[in-house]
Design an enzyme around this catalytic site. Structure first.
Site, PDB file in Angstrom:
ATOM      1  N   HIS A   1       3.309   6.883   5.641  1.00 17.08           N
ATOM      2  CA  HIS A   1       4.167   6.002   6.446  1.00 17.08           C
ATOM      3  C   HIS A   1       4.571   4.727   5.694  1.00 17.08           C
ATOM      4  CE1 HIS A   1      -0.059   5.251   8.190  1.00 17.08           C
ATOM      5  NE2 HIS A   1       0.176   4.217   7.399  1.00 17.08           N
ATOM      6  N   ASN A   2       4.326   4.679   4.387  1.00 11.62           N
ATOM      7  CA  ASN A   2       4.838   3.600   3.527  1.00 11.62           C
ATOM      8  C   ASN A   2       5.523   4.251   2.332  1.00 11.62           C
ATOM      9  OD1 ASN A   2       3.674   1.708   5.201  1.00 11.62           O
ATOM     10  ND2 ASN A   2       2.191   0.954   3.721  1.00 11.62           N
TER      11      ASN A   2
ATOM     12  N   ALA B   1      -0.727   2.379  16.955  1.00  7.50           N
ATOM     13  CA  ALA B   1      -0.554   1.554  18.151  1.00  7.50           C
ATOM     14  C   ALA B   1       0.128   0.234  17.814  1.00  7.50           C
ATOM     15  CB  ALA B   1      -1.915   1.290  18.804  1.00  7.50           C
ATOM     16  N   GLY B   2      -0.146  -0.294  16.631  1.00  8.00           N
ATOM     17  CA  GLY B   2       0.425  -1.582  16.233  1.00  8.00           C
ATOM     18  C   GLY B   2      -0.448  -2.750  16.667  1.00  8.00           C
TER      19      GLY B   2
ATOM     20  N   GLY C   1      -4.437   5.707  17.717  1.00  7.02           N
ATOM     21  CA  GLY C   1      -4.603   4.505  18.524  1.00  7.02           C
ATOM     22  C   GLY C   1      -5.534   3.557  17.790  1.00  7.02           C
ATOM     23  N   SER C   2      -6.368   2.843  18.537  1.00 14.09           N
ATOM     24  CA  SER C   2      -7.406   2.017  17.927  1.00 14.09           C
ATOM     25  C   SER C   2      -8.689   2.841  17.880  1.00 14.09           C
ATOM     26  CB  SER C   2      -7.628   0.751  18.759  1.00 14.09           C
ATOM     27  OG  SER C   2      -8.157   1.107  20.029  1.00 14.09           O
TER      28      SER C   2
ATOM     29  N   CYS D   1       0.445   4.844   1.783  1.00 17.34           N
ATOM     30  CA  CYS D   1      -0.538   4.780   2.868  1.00 17.34           C
ATOM     31  C   CYS D   1      -0.107   5.743   3.967  1.00 17.34           C
ATOM     32  CB  CYS D   1      -0.621   3.357   3.404  1.00 17.34           C
ATOM     33  SG  CYS D   1      -1.865   3.140   4.691  1.00 17.34           S
TER      34      CYS D   1
ATOM     35  N   HIS E   1       3.686   4.549  13.507  1.00 16.08           N
ATOM     36  CA  HIS E   1       2.580   5.027  12.664  1.00 16.08           C
ATOM     37  C   HIS E   1       1.244   4.744  13.313  1.00 16.08           C
ATOM     38  CE1 HIS E   1       1.775   0.893  11.627  1.00 16.08           C
ATOM     39  NE2 HIS E   1       1.028   1.167  10.590  1.00 16.08           N
TER      40      HIS E   1
ATOM     41  N   ASP F   1       0.859  -1.190   0.000  1.00 14.08           N
ATOM     42  CA  ASP F   1       0.000   0.000   0.000  1.00 14.08           C
ATOM     43  C   ASP F   1       0.892   1.236   0.000  1.00 14.08           C
ATOM     44  OD1 ASP F   1      -2.153   1.653  -0.036  1.00 14.08           O
ATOM     45  OD2 ASP F   1      -2.921   1.105   1.948  1.00 14.08           O
TER      46      ASP F   1
END
Length: 386
Positions: free
Chosen positions: A256-257, A314-315, A289-290, A75, A312, A72
């Site tokens: 961030h990609n 929370a992961g 975050g989420s 992104c 980028h 992506d």
């Protein structure tokens, strides 16, 4: 930084205490690449990806690695402050209803072209982009699926903020797939020392293939920004249809990609960020975050050890299938309801993006205090997921 692993050809520098075995093995593969520069930074949201961990950075001098940017391309996030101070819950529901009319989500596209004037220029000269251009005319201004989202947030500055996470849709995926396969074929033909099992095939930077990839990659980054801009425009329209006119500030955008030429440690290198946000000193960015936890507007600190990067998001803590299999649907819905968040979690299939599928954003932010400082804390009010 939390710790350094020095067992490989290059050090691995971690901004997290615990990392899954799969992501660590991928990081070791990066650290053993003959063209890796200095060290491999792992961000606090790092987790296993395809070939390279999500939330990691690879700097090189003489090659580009398509899979170190990912499928992506471009992104990223954008955030927009508004003059609004609050929105009633009934209005939030109405806004999401209006937004769904204007912003296709998941696999859906617009039925008609959104106009060539919205597209970046130069597609005609790019082999893969030109093949997908007509589809892209209908995909611009669409959210996509996975972890992409549109969110309305309450800022600690007293203002309502709008945030969008999205990418380059099918265009970036086609470019990434084409050049990754091309790199694999060329590496095999010329007996590359890079093990093909690592999925880190490369293109020497002086070759026509590498130059073509970088041109197409940059187009996809521009397209991803144009995509977010159009969605933000449509989101504001949806809100004004419900609330009437209001003012907006300057939009913040960060991919961030991507792979970009930068100067680090006195040398010009190609910095690949896969799920990592540029965090140059003084630059604004976003760390979400989420859908049930805080997000942040941050200011980069320009830490050289991370190649001036930060997380980028929370992961992920759980894989998508694992989350759907193990999380309790009622509990996840109740959590969001108790927070008063307008959401669309209804079925087991929605649990791949549940709050509990993600790492604790507070811990992630604490782990990267040397990478970025918080400017505004954002609390979710309403979420539209891909």
């Amino acid at each position: 930084m939390k710790k350094v692993i020095s067992t490989e050809k290059r050090p691995i520098k971690l901004w997290l205490d615990d990392i899954e075995n799969g992501a660590l093995e991928q990081a070791k593969n990066l650290a053993n690449l003959p063209f890796a520069f200095k060290h491999i930074p792992l961000m606090p949201d790092s987790h296993q990806g395809y070939g390279m961990p999500i939330g990691s950075v690879l700097a090189t001098k003489e090659v580009v690695v398509p899979n170190a940017v990912g499928v992506d391309i471009g992104c990223g996030m954008c955030a927009l402050p508004t003059s609004l101070k609050n929105i009633e819950k009934d209005n939030l529901k109405a806004i999401l209803g209006e937004a769904r009319k204007r912003i296709p989500v998941g696999m859906n596209w617009h039925k008609e072209s959104q106009g060539e004037e919205r597209m970046p220029e130069g597609a005609d000269s790019l082999e893969i982009v030109s093949q997908g251009y007509n589809k892209a005319l209908k995909q611009i201004g669409t959210l996509g699926g996975g972890n992409h989202f549109v969110e309305i947030q309450q800022g600690s500055d007293g203002h309502i903020w709008l945030m969008i996470h999205s990418g380059s849709r099918n265009l970036g995926a086609k470019v990434a797939d084409h050049y990754n396969k091309l790199a694999k074929r060329l590496n095999e033909r010329y007996f590359s020392v890079v093990d093909k099992k690592t999925d880190l095939a490369f293109l020497p930077i002086e070759t026509p293939e590498a130059k073509n990839y970088l041109k197409e990659m940059n187009y996809c980054i521009e397209f991803a920004l144009a995509n977010r801009k159009l969605m933000m425009e449509r989101l504001v329209e949806a809100m004004q249809a419900v609330l009437g006119e209001f003012e907006t500030g300057e939009m913040i955008n960060k991919s961030h990609n991507l792979a970009t030429w930068e100067n680090h440690f006195g040398e010009n290198v190609l910095v690949h960020r896969k799920g990592a946000t540029p965090a140059f000193e003084g630059e604004l960015g976003m760390i979400p975050g989420s859908q049930g936890t805080s997000s942040y507007i941050v200011k980069g600190l320009g830490n050289p050890e991370s190649f001036k990067s930060c997380s980028h998001g929370a992961g992920r803590k759980l894989g998508r299938k694992q989350a759907q299999r193990t999380l309790d649907l009622k509990e996840e819905i109740q959590y969001l309801n108790d927070k008063g968040i307008v959401h669309a979690v209804r079925n087991k299939s929605d649990l791949d993006e549940a709050v509990s599928a993600y790492k604790n954003i507070d811990e992630v932010m604490e782990n990267q205090k040397d990478l970025a400082e918080i400017v505004v804390q954002l609390s979710p009010l309403a979420v539209l997921k891909g």
